[in-house]
Scaffold this motif. Structure first.
Motif, PDB file in Angstrom:
ATOM      1  N   PRO A   4     -61.035   9.466  34.023  1.00 47.98           N
ATOM      2  CA  PRO A   4     -59.745   9.421  33.435  1.00 47.98           C
ATOM      3  C   PRO A   4     -58.518   8.906  34.277  1.00 47.98           C
ATOM      4  N   SER A   5     -57.648   8.316  33.483  1.00 47.64           N
ATOM      5  CA  SER A   5     -56.666   7.879  34.274  1.00 47.64           C
ATOM      6  C   SER A   5     -55.473   9.282  34.468  1.00 47.64           C
ATOM      7  N   PHE A   6     -54.653   8.857  35.618  1.00 47.98           N
ATOM      8  CA  PHE A   6     -53.862  10.078  35.947  1.00 47.98           C
ATOM      9  C   PHE A   6     -53.003  10.303  34.649  1.00 47.98           C
ATOM     10  N   ASN A   7     -52.500   9.305  33.947  1.00 48.27           N
ATOM     11  CA  ASN A   7     -51.673   9.475  32.815  1.00 48.27           C
ATOM     12  C   ASN A   7     -52.220  10.487  31.816  1.00 48.27           C
ATOM     13  N   ASP A   8     -53.500  10.070  31.694  1.00 44.81           N
ATOM     14  CA  ASP A   8     -54.241  11.118  30.616  1.00 44.81           C
ATOM     15  C   ASP A   8     -54.256  12.396  31.124  1.00 44.81           C
ATOM     16  N   LEU A   9     -54.680  12.683  32.246  1.00 41.88           N
ATOM     17  CA  LEU A   9     -54.565  14.065  32.772  1.00 41.88           C
ATOM     18  C   LEU A   9     -53.503  14.607  32.791  1.00 41.88           C
ATOM     19  N   GLN A  10     -52.562  14.023  33.137  1.00 42.02           N
ATOM     20  CA  GLN A  10     -50.873  14.715  32.924  1.00 42.02           C
ATOM     21  C   GLN A  10     -50.577  15.033  31.454  1.00 42.02           C
ATOM     22  N   ALA A  11     -50.854  14.164  30.557  1.00 43.70           N
ATOM     23  CA  ALA A  11     -50.964  14.098  29.358  1.00 43.70           C
ATOM     24  C   ALA A  11     -51.562  15.348  28.737  1.00 43.70           C
ATOM     25  N   PHE A  12     -52.918  15.659  29.181  1.00 44.54           N
ATOM     26  CA  PHE A  12     -53.617  16.880  28.781  1.00 44.54           C
ATOM     27  C   PHE A  12     -52.916  18.214  29.280  1.00 44.54           C
ATOM     28  N   VAL A  13     -52.448  18.084  30.564  1.00 47.46           N
ATOM     29  CA  VAL A  13     -51.923  19.338  30.975  1.00 47.46           C
ATOM     30  C   VAL A  13     -50.467  19.701  30.098  1.00 47.46           C
ATOM     31  N   THR A  14     -49.769  18.742  29.902  1.00 49.41           N
ATOM     32  CA  THR A  14     -48.786  18.848  29.127  1.00 49.41           C
ATOM     33  C   THR A  14     -48.867  19.319  27.641  1.00 49.41           C
ATOM     34  N   VAL A  15     -50.093  19.000  26.978  1.00 48.94           N
ATOM     35  CA  VAL A  15     -50.330  19.301  25.620  1.00 48.94           C
ATOM     36  C   VAL A  15     -50.836  20.832  25.943  1.00 48.94           C
ATOM     37  N   ALA A  16     -51.709  21.280  26.737  1.00 52.80           N
ATOM     38  CA  ALA A  16     -52.435  22.444  26.787  1.00 52.80           C
ATOM     39  C   ALA A  16     -51.221  23.424  27.437  1.00 52.80           C
ATOM     40  N   THR A  17     -50.166  23.051  27.936  1.00 51.42           N
ATOM     41  CA  THR A  17     -49.189  24.285  28.575  1.00 51.42           C
ATOM     42  C   THR A  17     -48.184  24.316  27.215  1.00 51.42           C
ATOM     43  N   ARG A  18     -47.700  23.329  26.648  1.00 50.69           N
ATOM     44  CA  ARG A  18     -46.652  23.108  25.644  1.00 50.69           C
ATOM     45  C   ARG A  18     -47.363  23.727  24.429  1.00 50.69           C
ATOM     46  N   ARG A  19     -48.714  23.795  24.054  1.00 50.65           N
ATOM     47  CA  ARG A  19     -49.599  24.054  22.876  1.00 50.65           C
ATOM     48  C   ARG A  19     -48.805  23.386  21.697  1.00 50.65           C
ATOM     49  N   SER A  20     -48.339  22.276  21.934  1.00 51.97           N
ATOM     50  CA  SER A  20     -47.972  21.289  20.892  1.00 51.97           C
ATOM     51  C   SER A  20     -47.929  19.910  21.028  1.00 51.97           C
ATOM     52  N   PHE A  21     -48.315  18.908  20.189  1.00 50.88           N
ATOM     53  CA  PHE A  21     -48.323  17.701  20.500  1.00 50.88           C
ATOM     54  C   PHE A  21     -46.872  16.982  20.263  1.00 50.88           C
ATOM     55  N   ARG A  22     -46.170  17.691  19.323  1.00 57.06           N
ATOM     56  CA  ARG A  22     -44.670  17.185  19.229  1.00 57.06           C
ATOM     57  C   ARG A  22     -44.023  17.666  20.466  1.00 57.06           C
ATOM     58  N   ARG A  23     -44.058  18.937  20.804  1.00 54.84           N
ATOM     59  CA  ARG A  23     -43.217  19.242  22.115  1.00 54.84           C
ATOM     60  C   ARG A  23     -43.663  18.500  23.514  1.00 54.84           C
ATOM     61  N   ALA A  24     -45.205  18.298  23.412  1.00 55.82           N
ATOM     62  CA  ALA A  24     -45.301  17.480  24.557  1.00 55.82           C
ATOM     63  C   ALA A  24     -45.131  15.896  24.473  1.00 55.82           C
ATOM     64  N   ALA A  25     -45.098  15.729  23.226  1.00 56.95           N
ATOM     65  CA  ALA A  25     -44.797  14.057  23.295  1.00 56.95           C
ATOM     66  C   ALA A  25     -43.277  14.045  23.453  1.00 56.95           C
ATOM     67  N   ASP A  26     -42.314  14.907  23.374  1.00 56.69           N
ATOM     68  CA  ASP A  26     -41.086  14.853  23.520  1.00 56.69           C
ATOM     69  C   ASP A  26     -40.745  14.783  25.163  1.00 56.69           C
ATOM     70  N   ASP A  27     -41.741  15.663  25.944  1.00 53.87           N
ATOM     71  CA  ASP A  27     -41.545  15.691  27.285  1.00 53.87           C
ATOM     72  C   ASP A  27     -42.028  14.502  27.758  1.00 53.87           C
ATOM     73  N   LEU A  28     -43.162  13.823  27.259  1.00 57.13           N
ATOM     74  CA  LEU A  28     -43.529  12.506  27.953  1.00 57.13           C
ATOM     75  C   LEU A  28     -43.013  11.096  27.354  1.00 57.13           C
ATOM     76  N   SER A  29     -41.982  11.495  26.311  1.00 52.97           N
ATOM     77  CA  SER A  29     -41.344  10.261  25.701  1.00 52.97           C
ATOM     78  C   SER A  29     -42.386   9.357  25.088  1.00 52.97           C
ATOM     79  N   THR A  30     -43.327   9.821  24.310  1.00 59.12           N
ATOM     80  CA  THR A  30     -43.931   9.210  23.640  1.00 59.12           C
ATOM     81  C   THR A  30     -44.231   9.811  22.180  1.00 59.12           C
ATOM     82  N   ALA A  31     -45.056   9.180  21.249  1.00 57.38           N
ATOM     83  CA  ALA A  31     -45.101   9.676  19.894  1.00 57.38           C
ATOM     84  C   ALA A  31     -46.302  10.665  19.710  1.00 57.38           C
TER      85      ALA A  31
END
Length: 298
Positions: A4-31
């Motif tokens: 996996p790419s670094f971005n994918d792993l970083q995204a997983f960590v953000t989703v797993a810690t934020r427990r929300s796709f919406r909040r994680a998307a806000d942190d990562l500036s994506t949809a």
């Protein structure tokens, strides 16, 4: 298996810690939809489900928790390694995230941020105002601001802004109409403006004199959860308030409020910046702490 790419792993960590796709998307500036598709692609690549999804929440599976536990220190170490080389650029840049209650945030904006902007223009101070005491590490903050005695013992604390006293104040018009209480007990016959703290409980008024302490549950027909509003209510003559001294400073100096029961004021407390001591201090936070320490020594 394709790594996996670094971005994918970083995204997983953000989703797993934020427990929300919406909040994680806000942190990562994506949809959120883009992030959801990326997580499904990551699961397909690894051949294991990492996240349990419902219409309202998202949480790691057992495999997800295992991956999260192993990835977090690796990503933290990588961030620290990248931050460590910033000093060779000659300038410090980056973001420092600070969590603080409103009163402390006001002091930071007034006393610290102007110097930060002048000395470290490439550092972004992301200041989040929040009344309740939180776990700053779990919430992704670099540092927090609280009363010194309320800071967890495993944190490093740097006092600033002198000391804060909790005082009783009322408008001259109110005191002229209803009289001035001579003792805390007499507050029971007055209109007292209650303070609801973030936990939902009412703040108890504390007094101290000659070794004698007293705690009272006081409120009248008005209860507020913001000290600035409490001060405004007192200026309007709605009653007596018990607030941290900086909140009432301007109104006292302008004569719109008068302090009462001064001999019964409890011991003053210090406000401090605090941050975790078990990790390297990133350059933006170090710059922020340098400004705090310089201001304290003035």
């Amino acid at each position: 298996m394709t790594r996996p790419s670094f971005n994918d792993l970083q995204a997983f960590v953000t989703v797993a810690t934020r427990r929300s796709f919406r909040r994680a998307a806000d942190d990562l500036s994506t949809a959120p939809s883009t992030l959801s598709h990326a997580m499904r692609a990551l699961e397909e690549r690894l051949g294991v489900r990492l996240l349990n999804r419902t219409t309202r929440s998202v949480a790691p599976t057992q495999a997800g928790f295992e991956l999260l536990d192993r990835l977090q220190p690796v990503l933290t170490g990588l961030d620290e390694a990248l931050e460590a080389v910033q000093v060779f650029r000659g300038t410090i840049s980056g973001i420092v995230r600070i969590n603080a209650p409103r009163l402390a945030a006001t002091l930071l904006v007034r006393d610290i941020l102007p110097t930060m902007a002048e000395r470290f223009p490439d550092v972004v101070v992301d200041l989040v105002v929040e009344g309740k005491l939180i776990d700053i590490v779990a919430a992704g903050f670099d540092a927090g601001v609280r009363l010194l005695d309320s800071i967890p013992k495993d944190m490093i604390a740097v006092p600033f802004a002198g000391e804060v006293s909790f005082i009783c104040v009322a408008s001259p018009a109110y005191l002229e109409r209803f009289g001035e209480p001579a003792t805390p007990d007499e507050l029971k016959q007055h209109r007292c403006i209650g303070h609801r703290v973030p936990s939902g409980k009412l703040y108890r008024w504390e007094f101290e004199r000659a070794g004698r302490t007293m705690t009272l549950d006081l409120h009248g027909s008005v209860i507020l959860d913001d000290e600035e509003l409490m001060v405004d209510a007192a200026i309007s003559g709605l009653g007596i308030v018990y607030v941290a001294s900086p909140a009432a400073e301007a109104a006292l100096q302008g004569g719109r409020l008068r302090r009462i029961l001064a001999p019964w004021a409890p011991a003053s407390e210090k406000i401090a910046i605090y941050y975790p001591g078990h990790r390297a201090v990133p350059p933006p936070l170090r710059a922020f702490l340098d400004v705090v320490k310089a201001r304290r020594s003035e």
